[in-house]
Design a protein around this motif. Sequence first.
Motif, PDB file in Angstrom:
ATOM      1  N   MET A   1      -8.376  -8.701 -11.053  1.00  0.00           N
ATOM      2  CA  MET A   1      -7.183  -8.236 -10.531  1.00  0.00           C
ATOM      3  C   MET A   1      -7.385  -6.928 -10.253  1.00  0.00           C
ATOM      4  O   MET A   1      -6.923  -6.590  -9.132  1.00  0.00           O
ATOM      5  CB  MET A   1      -6.203  -8.371 -11.467  1.00  0.00           C
ATOM      6  CG  MET A   1      -4.922  -7.979 -11.062  1.00  0.00           C
ATOM      7  SD  MET A   1      -4.036  -8.858  -9.777  1.00  0.00           S
ATOM      8  CE  MET A   1      -3.717 -10.547 -10.687  1.00  0.00           C
ATOM      9  N   GLU A   2      -7.985  -6.166 -10.963  1.00  0.00           N
ATOM     10  CA  GLU A   2      -8.275  -4.723 -10.576  1.00  0.00           C
ATOM     11  C   GLU A   2      -9.079  -4.326  -9.472  1.00  0.00           C
ATOM     12  O   GLU A   2      -8.819  -3.697  -8.365  1.00  0.00           O
ATOM     13  CB  GLU A   2      -9.337  -3.953 -11.814  1.00  0.00           C
ATOM     14  CG  GLU A   2      -8.139  -3.805 -13.008  1.00  0.00           C
ATOM     15  CD  GLU A   2      -8.686  -2.824 -13.875  1.00  0.00           C
ATOM     16  OE1 GLU A   2      -9.873  -2.340 -13.588  1.00  0.00           O
ATOM     17  OE2 GLU A   2      -8.259  -2.775 -15.013  1.00  0.00           O
ATOM     18  N   LEU A   3     -10.062  -5.324  -9.149  1.00  0.00           N
ATOM     19  CA  LEU A   3     -10.799  -5.399  -7.796  1.00  0.00           C
ATOM     20  C   LEU A   3      -9.888  -5.694  -6.574  1.00  0.00           C
ATOM     21  O   LEU A   3      -9.875  -5.176  -5.723  1.00  0.00           O
ATOM     22  CB  LEU A   3     -11.790  -6.447  -7.866  1.00  0.00           C
ATOM     23  CG  LEU A   3     -12.863  -6.599  -6.565  1.00  0.00           C
ATOM     24  CD1 LEU A   3     -13.400  -5.279  -6.278  1.00  0.00           C
ATOM     25  CD2 LEU A   3     -13.659  -7.667  -6.496  1.00  0.00           C
ATOM     26  N   PHE A   4      -8.893  -6.428  -6.684  1.00  0.00           N
ATOM     27  CA  PHE A   4      -7.873  -6.830  -5.758  1.00  0.00           C
ATOM     28  C   PHE A   4      -7.086  -5.485  -5.397  1.00  0.00           C
ATOM     29  O   PHE A   4      -6.900  -5.129  -4.187  1.00  0.00           O
ATOM     30  CB  PHE A   4      -7.186  -7.887  -6.073  1.00  0.00           C
ATOM     31  CG  PHE A   4      -5.886  -8.367  -5.293  1.00  0.00           C
ATOM     32  CD1 PHE A   4      -5.892  -8.972  -4.219  1.00  0.00           C
ATOM     33  CD2 PHE A   4      -4.660  -7.950  -5.615  1.00  0.00           C
ATOM     34  CE1 PHE A   4      -4.762  -9.042  -3.320  1.00  0.00           C
ATOM     35  CE2 PHE A   4      -3.337  -8.024  -4.753  1.00  0.00           C
ATOM     36  CZ  PHE A   4      -3.698  -8.711  -3.679  1.00  0.00           C
ATOM     37  N   TYR A   5      -6.509  -4.811  -6.469  1.00  0.00           N
ATOM     38  CA  TYR A   5      -5.653  -3.586  -6.049  1.00  0.00           C
ATOM     39  C   TYR A   5      -6.591  -2.655  -5.431  1.00  0.00           C
ATOM     40  O   TYR A   5      -6.229  -1.879  -4.727  1.00  0.00           O
ATOM     41  CB  TYR A   5      -5.326  -3.234  -7.399  1.00  0.00           C
ATOM     42  CG  TYR A   5      -4.169  -4.139  -7.989  1.00  0.00           C
ATOM     43  CD1 TYR A   5      -2.785  -4.110  -7.097  1.00  0.00           C
ATOM     44  CD2 TYR A   5      -4.190  -4.474  -9.424  1.00  0.00           C
ATOM     45  CE1 TYR A   5      -1.590  -5.050  -7.523  1.00  0.00           C
ATOM     46  CE2 TYR A   5      -3.242  -5.420  -9.695  1.00  0.00           C
ATOM     47  CZ  TYR A   5      -1.963  -5.671  -9.042  1.00  0.00           C
ATOM     48  OH  TYR A   5      -1.017  -6.273  -9.462  1.00  0.00           O
ATOM     49  N   LEU A   8      -6.775  -3.311  -1.963  1.00  0.00           N
ATOM     50  CA  LEU A   8      -5.737  -2.972  -1.068  1.00  0.00           C
ATOM     51  C   LEU A   8      -5.741  -1.541  -0.827  1.00  0.00           C
ATOM     52  O   LEU A   8      -5.256  -1.055   0.014  1.00  0.00           O
ATOM     53  CB  LEU A   8      -4.634  -3.534  -1.729  1.00  0.00           C
ATOM     54  CG  LEU A   8      -4.298  -5.132  -1.876  1.00  0.00           C
ATOM     55  CD1 LEU A   8      -3.141  -5.403  -2.839  1.00  0.00           C
ATOM     56  CD2 LEU A   8      -4.122  -5.527  -0.369  1.00  0.00           C
ATOM     57  N   VAL A   9      -5.851  -0.622  -1.927  1.00  0.00           N
ATOM     58  CA  VAL A   9      -6.112   0.596  -1.829  1.00  0.00           C
ATOM     59  C   VAL A   9      -6.813   1.240  -0.815  1.00  0.00           C
ATOM     60  O   VAL A   9      -6.529   2.092  -0.191  1.00  0.00           O
ATOM     61  CB  VAL A   9      -6.289   1.392  -3.263  1.00  0.00           C
ATOM     62  CG1 VAL A   9      -6.556   2.780  -2.941  1.00  0.00           C
ATOM     63  CG2 VAL A   9      -5.162   1.178  -4.211  1.00  0.00           C
ATOM     64  N   LEU A  10      -8.110   0.569  -0.768  1.00  0.00           N
ATOM     65  CA  LEU A  10      -9.245   1.084   0.162  1.00  0.00           C
ATOM     66  C   LEU A  10      -8.782   0.669   1.617  1.00  0.00           C
ATOM     67  O   LEU A  10      -8.609   1.201   2.531  1.00  0.00           O
ATOM     68  CB  LEU A  10     -10.537   0.233  -0.049  1.00  0.00           C
ATOM     69  CG  LEU A  10     -11.715   0.525   0.883  1.00  0.00           C
ATOM     70  CD1 LEU A  10     -11.905   2.179   0.712  1.00  0.00           C
ATOM     71  CD2 LEU A  10     -12.923  -0.107   0.651  1.00  0.00           C
ATOM     72  N   LEU A  11      -7.927  -0.656   1.794  1.00  0.00           N
ATOM     73  CA  LEU A  11      -7.499  -1.237   3.168  1.00  0.00           C
ATOM     74  C   LEU A  11      -6.544  -0.117   3.599  1.00  0.00           C
ATOM     75  O   LEU A  11      -6.387   0.217   4.796  1.00  0.00           O
ATOM     76  CB  LEU A  11      -6.959  -2.513   2.959  1.00  0.00           C
ATOM     77  CG  LEU A  11      -8.152  -3.504   2.962  1.00  0.00           C
ATOM     78  CD1 LEU A  11      -7.387  -4.976   2.790  1.00  0.00           C
ATOM     79  CD2 LEU A  11      -8.949  -3.380   4.310  1.00  0.00           C
ATOM     80  N   GLN A  12      -5.337   0.211   2.708  1.00  0.00           N
ATOM     81  CA  GLN A  12      -4.553   1.232   3.262  1.00  0.00           C
ATOM     82  C   GLN A  12      -5.135   2.512   3.658  1.00  0.00           C
ATOM     83  O   GLN A  12      -4.797   3.055   4.646  1.00  0.00           O
ATOM     84  CB  GLN A  12      -3.569   1.568   1.937  1.00  0.00           C
ATOM     85  CG  GLN A  12      -2.603   0.752   1.814  1.00  0.00           C
ATOM     86  CD  GLN A  12      -1.568   1.229   0.676  1.00  0.00           C
ATOM     87  OE1 GLN A  12      -2.016   2.154  -0.356  1.00  0.00           O
ATOM     88  NE2 GLN A  12      -0.249   0.895   0.961  1.00  0.00           N
ATOM     89  N   THR A  17      -6.800   5.861   8.681  1.00  0.00           N
ATOM     90  CA  THR A  17      -7.657   6.510   9.401  1.00  0.00           C
ATOM     91  C   THR A  17      -7.811   5.972  10.940  1.00  0.00           C
ATOM     92  O   THR A  17      -7.831   6.630  11.810  1.00  0.00           O
ATOM     93  CB  THR A  17      -9.173   6.373   8.747  1.00  0.00           C
ATOM     94  OG1 THR A  17      -8.971   6.800   7.349  1.00  0.00           O
ATOM     95  CG2 THR A  17     -10.133   6.864   9.587  1.00  0.00           C
ATOM     96  N   VAL A  18      -7.576   4.628  10.837  1.00  0.00           N
ATOM     97  CA  VAL A  18      -7.684   4.022  12.371  1.00  0.00           C
ATOM     98  C   VAL A  18      -6.369   4.425  12.858  1.00  0.00           C
ATOM     99  O   VAL A  18      -6.496   4.635  14.321  1.00  0.00           O
ATOM    100  CB  VAL A  18      -7.586   2.242  12.021  1.00  0.00           C
ATOM    101  CG1 VAL A  18      -7.398   1.788  13.507  1.00  0.00           C
ATOM    102  CG2 VAL A  18      -8.909   1.807  11.437  1.00  0.00           C
ATOM    103  N   PHE A  19      -5.274   4.240  12.440  1.00  0.00           N
ATOM    104  CA  PHE A  19      -4.256   4.922  13.129  1.00  0.00           C
ATOM    105  C   PHE A  19      -4.242   6.479  13.587  1.00  0.00           C
ATOM    106  O   PHE A  19      -3.750   6.732  14.473  1.00  0.00           O
ATOM    107  CB  PHE A  19      -2.864   4.761  12.475  1.00  0.00           C
ATOM    108  CG  PHE A  19      -2.014   3.416  12.676  1.00  0.00           C
ATOM    109  CD1 PHE A  19      -1.366   2.951  13.669  1.00  0.00           C
ATOM    110  CD2 PHE A  19      -2.397   2.344  11.445  1.00  0.00           C
ATOM    111  CE1 PHE A  19      -1.093   1.749  13.945  1.00  0.00           C
ATOM    112  CE2 PHE A  19      -1.786   0.857  11.834  1.00  0.00           C
ATOM    113  CZ  PHE A  19      -1.314   0.711  12.862  1.00  0.00           C
TER     114      PHE A  19
END
Length: 324
Positions: A1-5, A8-12, A17-19
């Motif tokens: 579960m921690e890996l999932f969060y 998500l943090v990394l994707l944010q 950065t992309v925007f």
Amino acid sequence: MELFYFVLVLLQAMLITVFSFHACCGKVRRQPVIAGMVLCASLVYSFFVFLLAKQAALFVPDCYFSAAVLLFQTGFYLVSIYFFWGFLHGAFLFIIDHTVKRTQKLFLLASVCWLVFLFAAELPFQSGESRGVQFFTSFPAGGGMVLSCVVFYRLAKAESNAERFKQKSEIDVTTGLNNKNSFYDDLEIVMELNEPFSIYFMDLDNFKSINDLFGHSMGDEYLKVFSDRAGKALNGLGRLYRISGDEFIFLHLGGEKEEIRRKIDGMNELKELVSGIHRFPFFGVSYGISTYPCDAVGLKELLSGADKRMYQQKTIRKENGAVV
């Protein structure tokens, strides 16, 4: 579960950065330094938001820590992203457009230093400082980054104002040509190169009668029309300057050029200058030439020689029936 969060943090952060790149895409494609500036600014912003969210999550139970980091980071992004993108579109693009490369490199270096500082500043807190200390020490770092951006923005404004003032001081307001100050600055640079160049000192014939007949405002229009015609005729061969009144100088890099003579002589075949509904009689232009280093090696001697030859030609034109 921690890996999932964590994902998500990394994707944010990646999305931000992309925007950010997209917001400055036109500038990013031009130079790697500017791309680095955008990347570092985005990473500093994202990493700071992450650290702030992580410090805030310390106040919740450990079992909810990862989820709390994601929630706090999302909240901090929602609160601050408008201001960050406003900075990118406003102050950041102004810094890019109105600073020299050296200043841009300094901004890039400062961004890298802030990125390293934020990473390094996190390490001491691993040893168990109080949660309040960990959280509130993040704010001076954020304030420092904001102040750095303000300093660079002010520096960009100062450089822009200085360049605008320099341009105004070097442009003749009547004709839009470079003026006497610009001519002397350019001439000093050319003389330092120690390469041959020639100056064509031009004086409009019988310009006083234009002012007397049509008035000074129309006299200014006459000068502007002549400047446009001469500039187009001599385009690509050098630079034309208005020195004062009805005096102009054409600076050519290289020795005396017959093509320039022909183009100036060709202007003397004109009978009138036209500006909209206004038609002015054109009495011609007299000119004299000085070449460096054949005629002289000093600035004063070059100008004096060209001026003397111009008046010699004016005398010859007058003897041949021209109204000078």
